[in-house]
Structures are given as structure tokens and as C-alpha cells.
Scaffold this active site. Structure first.
Site, short mmCIF file in Angstrom:
data_model
loop_
_atom_site.label_atom_id
_atom_site.label_comp_id
_atom_site.label_asym_id
_atom_site.label_seq_id
_atom_site.Cartn_x
_atom_site.Cartn_y
_atom_site.Cartn_z
CE LYS A 100 46.00 44.36 44.23
NZ LYS A 100 47.01 43.57 43.70
N GLY A 180 52.16 32.46 40.51
CA GLY A 180 52.18 33.73 41.26
C GLY A 180 51.66 34.97 40.86
CE LYS A 198 46.08 45.95 40.10
NZ LYS A 198 46.19 44.69 39.47
#
Ligand code: HSE
Length: 420
Positions: A100, A180, A198
Site C-alpha cells: 500500500k 503479527g 489504503k
């Protein structure tokens, strides 16, 4: 047969290789051709990646391999992947990326470079949710009125845990990193930049707006504390980091910030690491997309879907879904100073006579009308004033915050959260 090279075999890259193998039956049926992951590139060859493909530490081994049809870019960063993607496209290889940040800066240049070569990026926004596909294809008949969503799982996870379990900001950030969800540099998450990348991608598809992160309002959740969460609960709000794109006449406002949002709203009910994006089209009305915005398999699911699309059609143009100015090219980015909102403020003051009167006078001089106000005693003879306002402009609220901060009985820069 389609052969894939994966540049960056971390969690997502390994999942791409494994999904191509594990789900080969449905994938080849849907693609009409077998697709295999042939090779991958990693920085550190001594680490086990849990994949059954040839690994190298040199991008040329994928980029110069004539057998590779599709390059999957999962390196992270901006400059290095830009060069890699450019080289891949220039050599006629299709590209799929989840990056992104790369697209937030270079999407229009990459569209020009790609021309007829397929360049897909479904996983770059909201991981496993097919939001690019929905916006670019499913809703292509509509003028898009607004896009509003939870686009960063880390922030949503943190806000949910702070609200429901009273966990501290620092402890929960650490947990999100261990699970994570967070970016390599978690300030990208908590500072709002990941969500902004985004949002910029979605805004290009919806409006053709060519803005960079520097051009738009980006704030994170780093100022949100338990006092704000308690206020939110008391007044029936949830606190969420939202990305918002909204068309207002010929302007589009783009912003990412923490929001107080009424608990009854669908988006307020999205908890944990999940993402959800509401898109309103002028013909379809409101549509809502929900799912996992992070995680290896979920993100790789979107990457593999793009590879299947490429295998089906061989090309996908134009990359952003349009090749001429949309809406007569009249749409421009609304200046941040003109964005309107209702606001919540937390002002920590010395608890002494006359303070409240001075504060409310400053609201009046900036033409900002108070909707609700609470005072909560705090440490060392101070108090927190928790104030919500009626609609005001960014320029007025920012000027007022500056003036409040300069007062000798105001102990810290007031914290502001916008109310949606
Ligand atoms: N750090 C991102 C998130 C990962 O928390 O949503 C997916 O972009």
C-alpha cells in the site's frame, strides 16, 4: 501453465506459495490453467520459510527468469519495490502487489508504466476483503458518495481491548506486534499512515483523486487514553480509527483519524483485528464489506485471487479502473482547513476559580458551540474537562486548541477526537 515468482517470502509470501499448492484444484479450475509458485526472493537465505519453492537472495533471479509470468511483490517499503515492479512491468511480466505504501506514492506512475500489462493490488487495502474488486468493478456504475472504514486492524484491535478490557495502550500495542498484525514500524499503524495509504488507493479508484499522504489529514490513535474511552462509553460512542473519503459538491475530503462513533452504527460494532468498509454509491445506496484486514493467509487469499484473474484474462487495464478523467475532472481535494466535524476535547486544567468561564469564553470567540461538558477531577489539583461541540471547521478548532494550550492554567495541549 502460469509460473509465479514471489519477491519477499515473509508471512504473506509463504502463504501465497502454500495456497497455490494446497488449493491447486480449485485454483486451476477457476483460472482455466495450472498456476505454480516457481521461485522466491528473500534477504536472509538461512531462515526457514516453510515453502517448497526455489529461494534466492537476488531479485534478478526472478526478474530475469523468462519462465516467470507473474511477479508477486511483497517486499515492503517504497523506493526499492518501485524499481522492482517497474523492471518487472517493463519486461512484460504481470505484477501483483500488496504494497500500500508503494501505491500511495506511485499508483499513477505505475498505471502509466503498466499500460496493457496486468498490475493488480487487491491485498493492498483491507487484506482479505475484496474491496478493490467491489469498488472498481462491482460498483462501477455509481458515483461514489462516501467511503468510510476501519482499515487498520492493529488500531482496531488496540481500541477494542482498551475499551472492553481496560488494557493499557503500551501493553496492547506490544501484543498486536507479537500477534503479527502490526507493520514492521508500528508508528505506521498507530499514527494513521497505514490507513491513509489504503484510503488514498480507494480514493483514486472512486474519484480519480491523485493525492499523496502529505496532502491529507492524518492522525492516529496515539493520544487516546482511558479518560476518552470512559467519556465515549458514557455518551454511547465507540472510538475507532477511520479512513474517510467523502464527496461534497466538486470537492472530496480525505482524512484518517480517531473517531467517536455512535455505538448503534454498524462500523462501531466491528471489533478486534477485523476491518470493515462502508461504501455509499448514488445508485446502490450503502454497501458494507467486512473481513480480516491482516494476516498471512487472509492477505495471500487476495494476492492469489489477483493471480487467478490474470491467468484468466492475461491483462487487466486500466489498473485504477478508468483511463480518462472521471466526473468531468471537476473533483478536487478539499483543503483540510475547510473540513467540518463535531469535536470532542479533553482539556487538563488547574482546578481553580474562573477557569471554566475563561475556557468557555474562548469557545465563544472561535464561534464554537458546546454540546456537552463534563468535569472529572484528576491528579495534582487538576481536572479534565471533557467537552463535545456542535459542528465546526478544522481551522476554527485548531486555532482554538492553540489558544487553549497557551493558557497558564491549561496543563497540556488539549486532546481532540472528531465525532462522526
Ligand atoms: N498493519 C496492518 C493492519 C496490516 O494492522 O491492518 C495490514 O495492512
Amino acid at each position: 501453465m502460469i509460473k509465479v515468482g514471489i519477491i519477499g517470502v515473509g508471512t504473506v509470501g509463504a502463504s501465497v506459495a502454500n495456497i497455490l499448492k494446497d488449493n491447486a484444484d480449485v485454483i486451476s479450475a477457476r483460472a482455466g490453467v495450472d498456476i505454480i509458485a516457481k521461485s522466491g526472493v528473500v534477504k536472509n537465505l538461512s531462515k526457514d520459510r516453510g515453502v517448497d519453492i526455489i529461494l534466492s537472495d537476488n531479485v534478478d533471479d526472478v526478474l530475469n527468469d523468462a519462465e516467470i509470468d507473474v511477479v508477486v511483490e511483497l517486499m515492503g517499503g517504497v523506493d526499492e519495490p518501485f524499481e522492482v515492479v517497474k523492471r518487472a512491468l517493463e519486461s512484460g511480466k504481470a505484477v501483483v502487489t500488496a504494497n500500500k505504501a508503494l501505491l500511495a506514492y506511485h499508483r499513477y506512475e505505475l498505471q502509466d508504466i503498466a499500460k496493457d500489462i496486468a498490475f493488480e493490488f487487491e491485498a493492498s487495502v483491507a487484506g482479505g476483503i475484496p474491496i478493490i474488486n467491489a469498488l472498481r468493478d462491482g460498483l462501477s456504475a455509481n458515483h461514489i458518495e462516501s467511503i468510510m472504514g476501519i482499515m487498520n486492524g492493529t488500531c482496531n484491535y488496540m481500541m477494542t481491548k482498551m475499551t472492553n478490557e481496560g488494557v493499557s495502550y503500551d501493553a496492547i500495542l506490544k501484543e498486536a506486534q507479537e500477534l503479527g498484525y502490526a507493520e514492521a514500524d508500528p508508528t505506521f499503524d498507530v499514527g494513521g499512515y497505514d490507513a491513509a495509504h489504503k484510503l488514498l488507493i480507494l480514493a483514486s479508484i472512486a474519484y480519480g483523486i491523485d493525492a499523496k499522504p502529505e496532502d491529507i489529514l492524518i492522525e492516529g490513535i496515539d493520544n487516546v487514553r482511558s479518560e476518552d474511552i470512559a467519556f465515549a462509553k458514557e455518551f454511547g460512542y465507540a472510538i475507532k480509527l477511520l479512513g474517510i473519503a467523502k464527496k461534497d459538491a466538486n470537492e472530496v475530503e480525505l482524512r484518517v483519524h480517531a473517531c467517536l462513533i455512535k455505538q448503534e452504527e454498524m462500523i462501531a460494532k466491528i471489533d478486534g483485528v477485523m476491518n470493515a468498509i462502508s461504501v455509499v454509491g448514488d445508485k446502490v445506496g450503502e454497501t458494507l464489506y467486512y473481513g480480516p484486514g491482516a494476516g498471512g493467509d487472509a492477505t495471500a487469499s487476495a494476492v492469489v485471487a489477483n493471480i487467478i484473474d490474470i491467468a484468466r484474462s492475461g491483462k487487466s487495464t486500466p489498473m485504477l479502473g478508468f483511463d480518462r478523467p472521471m466526473e468531468g475532472s471537476q473533483l478536487t481535494l478539499k483543503p483540510t482547513a475547510n473540513i467540518e466535524s463535531k469535536y470532542y476535547l479533553r482539556v487538563n486544567v488547574s482546578d481553580k476559580a474562573g477557569v471554566l468561564a475563561r475556557i468557555t469564553k474562548i469557545f465563544e470567540t472561535h464561534n464554537i458551540s458546546i454540546e456537552t461538558m463534563l468535569q472529572r477531577p484528576s491528579e495534582n489539583s487538576s481536572a479534565n474537562l471533557l467537552i463535545s461541540t456542535h459542528t465546526a471547521t478544522e481551522s476554527d478548532i485548531q486555532a482554538m486548541i492553540d489558544e487553549l494550550e497557551a493558557l497558564d492554567f491549561v496543563n497540556a495541549r488539549p486532546v481532540m477526537i472528531r465525532i462522526v
